[in-house]
Design a protein around this motif. Sequence first.
Motif, PDB file in Angstrom:
ATOM      1  N   GLN A  22      50.151  37.318  29.297  1.00 22.32           N
ATOM      2  CA  GLN A  22      49.757  38.638  29.345  1.00 22.32           C
ATOM      3  C   GLN A  22      50.064  40.127  30.348  1.00 22.32           C
ATOM      4  OE1 GLN A  22      48.432  40.304  25.981  1.00 22.32           O
ATOM      5  NE2 GLN A  22      48.803  38.236  24.997  1.00 22.32           N
ATOM      6  N   GLN A  23      49.804  38.727  31.150  1.00 25.95           N
ATOM      7  CA  GLN A  23      49.979  39.497  32.689  1.00 25.95           C
ATOM      8  C   GLN A  23      51.684  39.761  32.900  1.00 25.95           C
ATOM      9  OE1 GLN A  23      48.029  40.297  34.635  1.00 25.95           O
ATOM     10  NE2 GLN A  23      46.494  39.587  34.295  1.00 25.95           N
ATOM     11  N   LEU A  24      52.630  38.948  32.574  1.00 26.17           N
ATOM     12  CA  LEU A  24      53.996  39.080  32.564  1.00 26.17           C
ATOM     13  C   LEU A  24      54.274  40.168  31.531  1.00 26.17           C
ATOM     14  CD1 LEU A  24      55.305  35.683  32.025  1.00 26.17           C
ATOM     15  CD2 LEU A  24      55.712  36.939  33.633  1.00 26.17           C
ATOM     16  N   LEU A  25      53.516  40.587  30.332  1.00 24.97           N
ATOM     17  CA  LEU A  25      54.084  42.063  30.429  1.00 24.97           C
ATOM     18  C   LEU A  25      53.301  43.331  30.567  1.00 24.97           C
ATOM     19  CD1 LEU A  25      52.462  41.441  26.293  1.00 24.97           C
ATOM     20  CD2 LEU A  25      55.030  41.140  27.243  1.00 24.97           C
ATOM     21  N   LYS A  26      53.043  43.245  31.610  1.00 28.27           N
ATOM     22  CA  LYS A  26      52.676  44.000  32.458  1.00 28.27           C
ATOM     23  C   LYS A  26      53.951  44.211  33.712  1.00 28.27           C
ATOM     24  CE  LYS A  26      47.873  43.738  31.651  1.00 28.27           C
ATOM     25  NZ  LYS A  26      46.724  43.411  32.369  1.00 28.27           N
ATOM     26  N   MET A  27      54.694  43.650  34.458  1.00 27.05           N
ATOM     27  CA  MET A  27      55.548  43.154  35.096  1.00 27.05           C
ATOM     28  C   MET A  27      56.650  43.654  35.360  1.00 27.05           C
ATOM     29  SD  MET A  27      54.226  41.467  37.200  1.00 27.05           S
ATOM     30  CE  MET A  27      52.208  40.697  37.523  1.00 27.05           C
ATOM     31  N   PRO A  28      57.400  44.449  35.931  1.00 24.03           N
ATOM     32  CA  PRO A  28      58.606  45.294  36.105  1.00 24.03           C
ATOM     33  C   PRO A  28      59.536  44.656  35.382  1.00 24.03           C
ATOM     34  CG  PRO A  28      58.086  44.902  38.151  1.00 24.03           C
ATOM     35  CD  PRO A  28      57.015  44.408  37.518  1.00 24.03           C
ATOM     36  N   GLU A  29      60.647  44.784  34.630  1.00 24.69           N
ATOM     37  CA  GLU A  29      61.920  44.196  34.823  1.00 24.69           C
ATOM     38  C   GLU A  29      62.749  43.678  35.838  1.00 24.69           C
ATOM     39  OE1 GLU A  29      62.951  43.644  31.227  1.00 24.69           O
ATOM     40  OE2 GLU A  29      61.053  44.384  30.555  1.00 24.69           O
ATOM     41  N   GLY A  30      63.666  42.198  35.411  1.00 22.87           N
ATOM     42  CA  GLY A  30      64.653  42.094  36.587  1.00 22.87           C
ATOM     43  C   GLY A  30      63.805  40.921  37.067  1.00 22.87           C
ATOM     44  N   GLU A  31      65.067  40.204  37.683  1.00 21.22           N
ATOM     45  CA  GLU A  31      64.668  38.918  38.906  1.00 21.22           C
ATOM     46  C   GLU A  31      64.035  39.454  40.365  1.00 21.22           C
ATOM     47  OE1 GLU A  31      65.979  34.139  39.529  1.00 21.22           O
ATOM     48  OE2 GLU A  31      66.722  35.396  37.879  1.00 21.22           O
ATOM     49  N   LEU A  32      63.540  39.036  40.858  1.00 20.29           N
ATOM     50  CA  LEU A  32      63.793  39.370  42.586  1.00 20.29           C
ATOM     51  C   LEU A  32      64.498  37.524  43.475  1.00 20.29           C
ATOM     52  CD1 LEU A  32      62.591  40.544  45.064  1.00 20.29           C
ATOM     53  CD2 LEU A  32      60.878  39.019  45.398  1.00 20.29           C
ATOM     54  N   LEU A  33      65.077  38.269  43.971  1.00 16.15           N
ATOM     55  CA  LEU A  33      66.014  37.156  45.162  1.00 16.15           C
ATOM     56  C   LEU A  33      65.784  37.408  45.937  1.00 16.15           C
ATOM     57  CD1 LEU A  33      69.298  37.005  42.856  1.00 16.15           C
ATOM     58  CD2 LEU A  33      67.468  35.485  42.577  1.00 16.15           C
ATOM     59  N   CYS A  34      65.833  36.619  47.335  1.00 14.50           N
ATOM     60  CA  CYS A  34      65.481  36.954  48.506  1.00 14.50           C
ATOM     61  C   CYS A  34      66.357  36.172  49.023  1.00 14.50           C
ATOM     62  CB  CYS A  34      64.161  36.265  49.068  1.00 14.50           C
ATOM     63  SG  CYS A  34      62.147  37.071  48.032  1.00 14.50           S
ATOM     64  N   TYR A  70      56.322  33.842  40.276  1.00 14.49           N
ATOM     65  CA  TYR A  70      54.901  32.938  40.205  1.00 14.49           C
ATOM     66  C   TYR A  70      54.675  32.509  38.766  1.00 14.49           C
ATOM     67  CZ  TYR A  70      49.674  30.393  41.391  1.00 14.49           C
ATOM     68  OH  TYR A  70      49.668  29.892  41.520  1.00 14.49           O
ATOM     69  N   TYR A  71      54.330  33.872  38.717  1.00 15.15           N
ATOM     70  CA  TYR A  71      54.282  33.374  36.843  1.00 15.15           C
ATOM     71  C   TYR A  71      54.671  32.381  36.222  1.00 15.15           C
ATOM     72  CZ  TYR A  71      50.253  36.701  37.707  1.00 15.15           C
ATOM     73  OH  TYR A  71      48.974  37.505  38.119  1.00 15.15           O
ATOM     74  N   GLU A  72      55.833  33.023  35.384  1.00 19.78           N
ATOM     75  CA  GLU A  72      57.140  31.751  34.969  1.00 19.78           C
ATOM     76  C   GLU A  72      57.300  30.716  35.244  1.00 19.78           C
ATOM     77  OE1 GLU A  72      59.792  35.775  34.330  1.00 19.78           O
ATOM     78  OE2 GLU A  72      60.399  34.665  36.237  1.00 19.78           O
ATOM     79  N   TYR A  73      56.558  30.519  36.868  1.00 19.98           N
ATOM     80  CA  TYR A  73      57.007  29.095  37.122  1.00 19.98           C
ATOM     81  C   TYR A  73      56.180  27.853  36.422  1.00 19.98           C
ATOM     82  CZ  TYR A  73      60.963  29.827  40.207  1.00 19.98           C
ATOM     83  OH  TYR A  73      62.147  29.695  40.852  1.00 19.98           O
ATOM     84  N   GLN A  74      54.664  28.948  37.078  1.00 24.36           N
ATOM     85  CA  GLN A  74      53.581  28.484  36.268  1.00 24.36           C
ATOM     86  C   GLN A  74      53.045  28.153  34.446  1.00 24.36           C
ATOM     87  OE1 GLN A  74      49.256  30.565  37.628  1.00 24.36           O
ATOM     88  NE2 GLN A  74      49.433  28.571  38.582  1.00 24.36           N
ATOM     89  N   MET A  75      54.321  28.896  34.181  1.00 25.09           N
ATOM     90  CA  MET A  75      54.157  28.540  32.503  1.00 25.09           C
ATOM     91  C   MET A  75      54.943  27.906  32.082  1.00 25.09           C
ATOM     92  SD  MET A  75      54.094  32.789  31.267  1.00 25.09           S
ATOM     93  CE  MET A  75      54.404  32.007  29.808  1.00 25.09           C
ATOM     94  N   GLN A  76      55.942  28.218  32.779  1.00 30.10           N
ATOM     95  CA  GLN A  76      56.769  26.231  32.353  1.00 30.10           C
ATOM     96  C   GLN A  76      56.494  25.557  32.991  1.00 30.10           C
ATOM     97  OE1 GLN A  76      60.462  27.257  35.058  1.00 30.10           O
ATOM     98  NE2 GLN A  76      60.627  29.526  34.262  1.00 30.10           N
TER      99      GLN A  76
END
Length: 260
Positions: A22-34, A70-76
Amino acid sequence: MIYDQIKREVDILSRKYDKLQQQLLKMPEGELLCAKNGDYTKWYLHNDKTLSYISKRENKLAEKLALKKYYEYQMQELEKQIHILEKCAAALKKVNMKSEYLLREESPYWKLLKIHFEKYEKEKISWMNGQYKCNPSHPENLIHKTMQGHLVRSKSEVIIANTLYMNQIPYRYENQLEVKGVILYPDFTILHPKTNNLCYWEHFGMMENETYRENAYNKLKLYGQNGIIPSINLITTFETKSHPIDSGKIQQIVKEKFVL
């Protein structure tokens, strides 16, 4: 019992997974690269096949994208944990728990075995099995059976009752208690096996509910006004849907309070 613990843990992890989703649905599109550049870090937004620079003025966007990762890694990680636990539960379900059946009253072996599992003094056994005034309210909710054959109102109370029983702690379920003209029914009234003093155990299982929570606080206040004090002669445990009872913690409480 291990099977039930695993299923409860799967339920907890699944709820965490759903919340993250549910939290991910509120997040912007795309992926952050550092990318490190000396002592500095540059941020980039990777979206489809495009890569665009994120300036320091857009740090809020970078923060949200970092949280998204972070959320995506947690879900995995949760997916892997749930998969492993479900495989364990499936394997355990195939195990025929013959030993637990032998300790049930309907078992023909129970009369021969109970002397080894009911090492109470005769007075304690008599007290535990004696007649007492129990809670007459909503008997239709008494649907969960303990190892000793008692019917209780929740799976959490089954865990408490079974833990007391397996540690040979005599108890009564919802035994009437009158304090200053007010009738209460503590979840468990326990006869301490060493001191013979009475101790009470209240489990509050719906603390996410505001009305239930207020009633719980008022009940604890009434107990305190009548000399029934948490950690002295009153045990209290709490849970919500997102933070269910921990069977390991229950075992620890029983050991520290009545066994050690």
